[in-house]
Design a protein around this motif. Structure first.
Motif, PDB file in Angstrom:
ATOM      1  N   VAL B  50       0.836  -1.190   0.000  1.00  0.00           N
ATOM      2  CA  VAL B  50       0.000   0.000   0.000  1.00  0.00           C
ATOM      3  C   VAL B  50       0.875   1.245   0.000  1.00  0.00           C
ATOM      4  O   VAL B  50       1.871   1.303   0.713  1.00  0.00           O
ATOM      5  N   ASP B  51       0.523   2.193  -0.843  1.00  0.00           N
ATOM      6  CA  ASP B  51       1.191   3.494  -0.909  1.00  0.00           C
ATOM      7  C   ASP B  51       2.534   3.493  -1.619  1.00  0.00           C
ATOM      8  O   ASP B  51       3.209   4.509  -1.640  1.00  0.00           O
ATOM      9  N   ASP B  52       2.929   2.376  -2.197  1.00  0.00           N
ATOM     10  CA  ASP B  52       4.151   2.407  -2.992  1.00  0.00           C
ATOM     11  C   ASP B  52       3.925   3.153  -4.307  1.00  0.00           C
ATOM     12  O   ASP B  52       4.875   3.502  -4.998  1.00  0.00           O
ATOM     13  N   GLY B  53       2.636   3.325  -4.671  1.00  0.00           N
ATOM     14  CA  GLY B  53       2.327   4.057  -5.891  1.00  0.00           C
ATOM     15  C   GLY B  53       1.854   3.159  -7.021  1.00  0.00           C
ATOM     16  O   GLY B  53       1.934   3.531  -8.189  1.00  0.00           O
ATOM     17  N   LYS B  54       1.337   2.011  -6.672  1.00  0.00           N
ATOM     18  CA  LYS B  54       0.917   1.049  -7.695  1.00  0.00           C
ATOM     19  C   LYS B  54      -0.257   1.600  -8.526  1.00  0.00           C
ATOM     20  O   LYS B  54      -0.234   1.546  -9.757  1.00  0.00           O
ATOM     21  N   SER B  55      -1.264   2.125  -7.832  1.00  0.00           N
ATOM     22  CA  SER B  55      -2.422   2.641  -8.560  1.00  0.00           C
ATOM     23  C   SER B  55      -2.014   3.786  -9.471  1.00  0.00           C
ATOM     24  O   SER B  55      -2.474   3.897 -10.605  1.00  0.00           O
ATOM     25  N   THR B  56      -1.151   4.653  -8.949  1.00  0.00           N
ATOM     26  CA  THR B  56      -0.710   5.792  -9.744  1.00  0.00           C
ATOM     27  C   THR B  56       0.037   5.310 -10.990  1.00  0.00           C
ATOM     28  O   THR B  56      -0.166   5.827 -12.095  1.00  0.00           O
ATOM     29  N   LEU B  57       0.885   4.305 -10.816  1.00  0.00           N
ATOM     30  CA  LEU B  57       1.667   3.804 -11.943  1.00  0.00           C
ATOM     31  C   LEU B  57       0.758   3.167 -13.002  1.00  0.00           C
ATOM     32  O   LEU B  57       0.900   3.425 -14.201  1.00  0.00           O
ATOM     33  N   VAL B 175      11.788   1.181  -9.296  1.00  0.00           N
ATOM     34  CA  VAL B 175      12.150   2.026  -8.152  1.00  0.00           C
ATOM     35  C   VAL B 175      11.417   3.349  -8.326  1.00  0.00           C
ATOM     36  O   VAL B 175      11.825   4.216  -9.110  1.00  0.00           O
ATOM     37  N   ASN B 176      10.319   3.475  -7.602  1.00  0.00           N
ATOM     38  CA  ASN B 176       9.366   4.566  -7.824  1.00  0.00           C
ATOM     39  C   ASN B 176       9.626   5.735  -6.867  1.00  0.00           C
ATOM     40  O   ASN B 176      10.365   5.602  -5.896  1.00  0.00           O
ATOM     41  N   LYS B 177       8.975   6.829  -7.160  1.00  0.00           N
ATOM     42  CA  LYS B 177       9.047   8.054  -6.337  1.00  0.00           C
ATOM     43  C   LYS B 177      10.474   8.609  -6.301  1.00  0.00           C
ATOM     44  O   LYS B 177      10.906   9.151  -5.272  1.00  0.00           O
ATOM     45  N   MET B 178      11.182   8.444  -7.422  1.00  0.00           N
ATOM     46  CA  MET B 178      12.546   8.990  -7.484  1.00  0.00           C
ATOM     47  C   MET B 178      12.537  10.502  -7.260  1.00  0.00           C
ATOM     48  O   MET B 178      13.520  11.068  -6.776  1.00  0.00           O
ATOM     49  N   ASP B 179      11.425  11.151  -7.594  1.00  0.00           N
ATOM     50  CA  ASP B 179      11.348  12.604  -7.389  1.00  0.00           C
ATOM     51  C   ASP B 179      11.488  12.960  -5.900  1.00  0.00           C
ATOM     52  O   ASP B 179      11.953  14.045  -5.561  1.00  0.00           O
ATOM     53  N   LEU B 180      11.132  12.049  -5.036  1.00  0.00           N
ATOM     54  CA  LEU B 180      11.186  12.357  -3.600  1.00  0.00           C
ATOM     55  C   LEU B 180      12.577  12.146  -3.003  1.00  0.00           C
ATOM     56  O   LEU B 180      12.813  12.493  -1.845  1.00  0.00           O
ATOM     57  N   MET B 212      12.071   5.547 -11.572  1.00  0.00           N
ATOM     58  CA  MET B 212      10.948   6.247 -12.192  1.00  0.00           C
ATOM     59  C   MET B 212      10.147   7.066 -11.195  1.00  0.00           C
ATOM     60  O   MET B 212      10.333   6.984  -9.982  1.00  0.00           O
ATOM     61  N   SER B 213       9.264   7.866 -11.743  1.00  0.00           N
ATOM     62  CA  SER B 213       8.240   8.517 -10.934  1.00  0.00           C
ATOM     63  C   SER B 213       6.918   8.340 -11.657  1.00  0.00           C
ATOM     64  O   SER B 213       6.722   8.906 -12.731  1.00  0.00           O
ATOM     65  N   GLY B 214       6.058   7.519 -11.072  1.00  0.00           N
ATOM     66  CA  GLY B 214       4.753   7.287 -11.684  1.00  0.00           C
ATOM     67  C   GLY B 214       3.941   8.569 -11.701  1.00  0.00           C
ATOM     68  O   GLY B 214       3.231   8.865 -12.652  1.00  0.00           O
ATOM     69  N   LEU B 215       4.090   9.344 -10.632  1.00  0.00           N
ATOM     70  CA  LEU B 215       3.314  10.567 -10.497  1.00  0.00           C
ATOM     71  C   LEU B 215       3.662  11.559 -11.601  1.00  0.00           C
ATOM     72  O   LEU B 215       2.796  12.130 -12.246  1.00  0.00           O
ATOM     73  N   ASN B 216       4.960  11.759 -11.846  1.00  0.00           N
ATOM     74  CA  ASN B 216       5.384  12.726 -12.847  1.00  0.00           C
ATOM     75  C   ASN B 216       5.559  12.110 -14.226  1.00  0.00           C
ATOM     76  O   ASN B 216       5.930  12.786 -15.170  1.00  0.00           O
TER      77      ASN B 216
HETATM   78  N1  LIG Z   1       6.144  12.061  -5.218  1.00  0.00           N
HETATM   79  C1  LIG Z   1       5.591  10.951  -5.700  1.00  0.00           C
HETATM   80  N2  LIG Z   1       4.464  10.494  -5.148  1.00  0.00           N
HETATM   81  C2  LIG Z   1       3.906   9.385  -5.672  1.00  0.00           C
HETATM   82  C3  LIG Z   1       4.477   8.709  -6.762  1.00  0.00           C
HETATM   83  N3  LIG Z   1       3.674   7.638  -7.058  1.00  0.00           N
HETATM   84  C4  LIG Z   1       2.656   7.688  -6.163  1.00  0.00           C
HETATM   85  N4  LIG Z   1       2.795   8.724  -5.333  1.00  0.00           N
HETATM   86  C5  LIG Z   1       1.916   9.107  -4.228  1.00  0.00           C
HETATM   87  O1  LIG Z   1       1.917   8.066  -3.263  1.00  0.00           O
HETATM   88  C6  LIG Z   1       0.636   7.902  -2.685  1.00  0.00           C
HETATM   89  C7  LIG Z   1       0.159   6.478  -2.864  1.00  0.00           C
HETATM   90  O2  LIG Z   1      -0.012   6.215  -4.238  1.00  0.00           O
HETATM   91  P1  LIG Z   1      -1.012   5.119  -4.789  1.00  0.00           P
HETATM   92  O3  LIG Z   1      -0.811   5.071  -6.239  1.00  0.00           O
HETATM   93  O4  LIG Z   1      -2.401   5.385  -4.296  1.00  0.00           O
HETATM   94  O5  LIG Z   1      -0.405   3.843  -4.062  1.00  0.00           O
HETATM   95  P2  LIG Z   1      -0.887   2.332  -3.969  1.00  0.00           P
HETATM   96  O6  LIG Z   1      -1.498   2.201  -2.625  1.00  0.00           O
HETATM   97  O7  LIG Z   1       0.363   1.540  -4.108  1.00  0.00           O
HETATM   98  O8  LIG Z   1      -1.843   2.080  -5.088  1.00  0.00           O
HETATM   99  C8  LIG Z   1      -0.265   8.917  -3.364  1.00  0.00           C
HETATM  100  O9  LIG Z   1      -0.361  10.039  -2.557  1.00  0.00           O
HETATM  101  C9  LIG Z   1       0.462   9.215  -4.650  1.00  0.00           C
HETATM  102  O10 LIG Z   1       0.173  10.497  -5.149  1.00  0.00           O
HETATM  103  C10 LIG Z   1       5.696   9.223  -7.329  1.00  0.00           C
HETATM  104  O11 LIG Z   1       6.258   8.685  -8.291  1.00  0.00           O
HETATM  105  N5  LIG Z   1       6.195  10.324  -6.762  1.00  0.00           N
END
Ligand SMILES: Nc1nc2c(ncn2[C@@H]2O[C@H](COP(=O)(O)OP(=O)(O)O)[C@@H](O)[C@H]2O)c(=O)[nH]1
Lengths: 307, 565
Positions: B50-57, B175-180, B212-216
């Motif tokens: 949870v919160d690794d960014g799977k949905s966003t990716l 390797v996600n959220k590299m922007d952070l 990578m950064s799924g968000l960006n």
């Molecule tokens: N800065 C940053 N935040 C991200 C990235 N990917 C996801 N997030 C944030 O991480 C949180 C969890 O993402 P989500 O996709 O819902 O995660 P999931 O629970 O794995 O599906 C959200 O607030 C996203 O906006 C990323 O690449 N960079």
């Protein structure tokens, strides 16, 4: 799909989808006692029917087709339906809910009850009447978010209820069709097809579909932002409404007063496919039934036994 | 919409005369079909916590590859800054989970110029073993998601072990959220090194790491400008180029017969989907397990007879000779027959039901296209996925992974999971509930003669020694609580023994000695059959062997109630 056309060892995605659907259908008929294929006359049904012909060739598909009629389908749908039985050599069973017929249930006066009685109840009645234990349906996982997690095999209790808390995991291509007494199964062989796959397959296979999928000038009225076709004189015009001719086509077909059209000039299959690439509106948006009771309605209908 | 969409599309509807636009459309459709005919299908599983960014990716992949319709885009949630909330594209699981709906896997679809993708999206938390195994069973490639701030976590290792267990050989370490972490190369390299040393220890041969950064949208579809030090492929480029999608064509032909097609006296065809290899008209084949030989005369399809067919295709084979061949049989390349069929197998089981495995009980076992009766032995070992090591346990509970031996009611062709993911796997079905209770991977076919006795017998023996006030009712309750969990259990007390096997034993000191001897012998037999035996016959601790001694009131027994994970 002629495999001779591309003898390369690797299968295209359509060939793989086709082979997978055929595998599912063959698995069903070896374990079901009285299978049936739900035939809704739409494009997904058309593809499913072709896959059934392929799965059992040179034998005809070893089950009948079942159309749950509401008496409110488009005339062009009835015309195609009546050809299909002759074309495929399959038995076509048409079921109408006698109670709904007696009460004169219609989409103008009865809203959601129309779908409940004609479709949901009608389907249950037909399955009980003919004692069908497995029914093929043409639903796809890409149709909407809530369908993304659907199983290929969906079990229903003796009273046709879906128990979402008690679903079987589906591993590899090993489907578990063992059912408890009274249980029935809905099988969705098109689960992994997308709308685009369906169109491509229809084009590649030259599958007959209802002409309403292609744009033509049709008499329509626009009501609450939905374009409805006035298909016969049972249509109730509201004060001030006047049918006008406009070039429209349909992305999904159901009861004509409940099926929204889209404006389009795509008069041929090729053009429809091109328009579908750009996908102006997602499929179910054009269907009124999903809207009248909010976003959860599809889920609720399914729990009640609607397809 | 950008990049991967396949056709440039004129905005708005063209007012051109129908003929011109029709010609143009036909042209485009023709071009499109040429492209799709070459399109392959790749099945991907995404693994993350949870919160690794799977949905966003996943949302990013769908969004950037134009898999969405305009009204879906219009309906998308927006974030505070007004940007599209990509994660909301794949929501829909949370609400269902609250309603208690079983979601093991949700499937998403998108395609690019060269491939159609099916993504199996598994909820990452509770029951992740069951869910991931389901999703991984059909996947060609796994994306292991890592939050760059956190690095390689225990769950990263667990997810990797599971997909490796299921035979997925293509791993992407996203390797996600590299922007952070400021797009920091050194930290990325440290994560990759940590993962590599783990991968080496568990036999993961190779993986591809992508920062990578799924968000960006960095290195997902578009190369990241922010990480010039990374010269590898973007995620989508990698997904488009891996060769994992090809079914095994160069292996010997195998097909499980699904259905015998007999429309009339003159036609008899064997319908099935080719699991591996290729078959051509004129090929010599064998029908297993019987071992009879035949020649392929025709390969029948609705589109006309084929000269040859290959793995993945659903076909109907007609033989030149009349041979016995039924549903469940394997049709295999003649050259592939080297070994006799086997009726015992060693397998890895992933238990998926709330009710635990009952060693010694019989289950339905479906493998290929046949249904057999199987008797499952007590597990030799259970993989403790938290500790990542094997331990012993009397049985398997929900989400447990264990090694077992299985006896079948008849012989089957020998196909290992490592040889065929299609024919070397099986499911177990509970004969009473008809539920699917386990997934199995065939590891070997132990020949009876040198089959080893199980290292850890599944049962257990417990002695109430010495008795304490209330020990009788405690022992009864304990045995009942095991049984209520589906675990076979029996209480051996003096009344029970004296009713039967000790009816002739005297009620004196010598008699007590004899009672003990008989109780011990019965307990050992029952234990080796997988039962939990509780012996309460007034033994002293010295007399209480083999097994565990319970010499005082242990209070409420946590083990009995928490026994199922
Ligand atoms: N800065 C940053 N935040 C991200 C990235 N990917 C996801 N997030 C944030 O991480 C949180 C969890 O993402 P989500 O996709 O819902 O995660 P999931 O629970 O794995 O599906 C959200 O607030 C996203 O906006 C990323 O690449 N960079």
């Amino acid at each position: 799909m002629s495999s001779q056309a591309f003898p390369a060892a690797r299968l295209s995605h359509l060939e793989q989808l086709e082979a997978e659907s055929i595998e599912i259908m063959r698995e069903v008929i070896t374990e079901a006692e009285r299978p049936v294929m739900l035939y809704s006359i739409g494009k997904d049904s058309a593809v499913m029917l072709r896959l059934a012909q392929k799965a059992f060739y040179p034998a005809p598909p070893p089950f009948p087709l079942l159309h749950i009629d509401t008496t409110w389908k488009f005339r062009a749908m009835y015309a195609l339906r009546d050809r299909v039985s002759a074309d495929t050599g399959m038995q076509l069973i048409v079921h109408r809910n006698a109670e709904a017929e007696r009460l004169g249930i219609n989409p103008f006066d009865h809203g959601a009850r129309h779908t409940d009685m004609w479709k949901t109840e009608g389907l249950k009645q037909a399955l009980d009447l003919h004692r069908f234990d497995v029914a093929f349906g043409g639903a796809r996982r890409d149709e909407e978010k809530s369908r993304a997690k659907e199983r290929v095999f969906s079990f229903r209790s003796a009273r046709h209820r879906w128990d979402p808390k008690n679903q079987r995991p589906e591993l590899w291509n090993l489907y578990n069709l063992r059912k408890n007494p009274g249980e029935t199964i809905r099988v969705f062989p098109l689960s992994n097809w997308t709308e685009l796959d369906i169109w491509q397959y229809i084009a590649a296979e030259n599958i007959p579909i209802v002409p309403l999928y292609m744009a033509a000038p049709r008499p329509i009225v626009e009501r609450d932002g939905v374009i409805l076709m006035v298909d016969d004189d049972r249509f109730r015009l509201r004060p001030g409404e006047q049918p006008v001719l406009r070039s429209v086509r349909f992305r999904t077909l159901g009861c004509y007063p409940l099926s929204g059209a889209v404006e389009s000039e795509a008069a041929t299959l090729a053009e429809v496919i091109r328009e579908t690439f750009t996908a102006l509106t997602s499929e179910r948006q054009g269907r009124v039934i999903d809207r009248d009771d909010g976003a959860q309605s599809m889920e609720r209908k399914k729990q009640e036994g609607y397809f | 919409m950008p990049a991967a969409s396949e056709l440039a599309v004129a905005p708005g509807r063209s007012p051109q005369p129908v003929s011109a636009s029709e010609a143009q459309a036909r042209d485009e459709v023709a071009r499109h079909f040429r492209a799709t005919e070459q399109k392959s299908l790749l099945r991907v599983i995404t693994c993350g916590s949870v919160d690794d960014g799977k949905s966003t990716l996943i949302g990013r992949l769908l969004y950037d590859s134009s898999a969405l319709y305009d009204d879906e885009l219009a309906g998308l949630a927006r974030t505070g800054e007004g940007a599209i909330d990509l994660a909301s594209l794949v929501d829909g699981l949370a609400a269902e989970r609250e309603q208690g709906i079983t979601i093991d896997v949700a499937y998403r679809f998108f395609s690019t110029r060269s491939r159609k993708f099916i993504i199996a999206d598994t909820p990452g938390h509770e029951q992740y073993t069951r869910n991931m195994v389901t999703g991984a069973s059909t996947a060609d490639l796994a994306i292991i998601l890592i939050d760059a701030r956190k690095g390689v976590l225990p769950q990263t290792r667990r997810h990797s072990m599971l997909v490796n267990l299921l035979g997925i050989r293509e791993l992407v370490l996203a390797v996600n959220k590299m922007d952070l972490i400021g797009h920091d190369e050194a930290r990325f390299n440290a994560i990759v090194d940590a993962y590599r040393s783990f991968a080496d220890t568990v036999g993961i041969a190779r993986f591809t790491a992508i920062p990578m950064s799924g968000l960006n949208g960095e290195n997902v579809i578009q190369p990241a400008q922010t990480m010039p030090w990374y010269r590898g492929r973007t995620l989508i480029d990698h997904l488009e180029s891996v060769s994992a999608a090809a079914p095994p064509h160069d292996e010997p032909m195998r097909m499980a017969v699904q259905w015998v097609n007999r429309p009339d006296q003159d036609f008899r065809g064997y319908a099935g989907r080719i699991a591996s290899g290729q078959v051509a008209v004129g090929d010599k084949v064998a029908v297993l397990p019987a071992g009879s030989r035949a020649t392929v005369e025709r390969i029948v399809t609705h589109d006309g007879d084929l000269a040859r067919a290959s793995a993945g295709q659903s076909v109907t084979l007609v033989f030149a000779e009349a041979v016995d061949c039924a549903r469940g049989d394997h049709i295999v390349a003649d050259a592939a027959v080297r070994t006799a069929p086997a009726s015992a197998l060693a397998a890895t089981l992933v238990w998926m039901a709330d009710a635990p495995l009952v060693p010694g009980r019989s289950y339905w076992l479906k493998t290929g296209t046949q249904m057999l009766t199987a008797t499952i032995g007590a597990p030799h070992s259970v993989l403790d996925i938290e500790a990542m090591q094997a331990r012993t346990a009397p049985t398997l509970g929900l989400n447990d992974i264990g090694e077992v031996e299985i006896e079948l009611d008849r012989a089957v062709p020998r196909v290992l999971y490592s040889e065929s993911r299609t024919l070397g796997g099986f499911i177990l079905i509970d004969k009473l509930t008809n539920g699917t209770v386990a997934a199995g991977l065939i590891r070997s076919f132990p020949d009876r003669a040198d089959a080893r006795p199980p290292e850890a017998p599944g049962g257990a023996i417990e002695w109430i020694a010495p008795a304490w006030p209330g020990s009788d009712s405690w022992a009864q309750a304990r045995s009942a609580s095991f049984r209520s969990l589906g675990r076979p259990s029996i209480l051996l007390d003096a009344p029970a023994l004296r009713r039967g096997i000790a009816a002739d034993v005297a009620q004196d000191a010598a008699g007590q000695e004899e009672l003990l001897r008989r109780a011990r012998a019965a307990a050992v037999l029952m234990c080796s059959a997988g039962m939990h035996v509780i012996v309460a016959i007034g033994a002293t601790p010295e007399q209480a062997y083999p097994g565990r001694i319970i010499g005082e009131d242990p209070g409420a027994d946590p083990q009995a109630t928490d026994w199922v994970i």
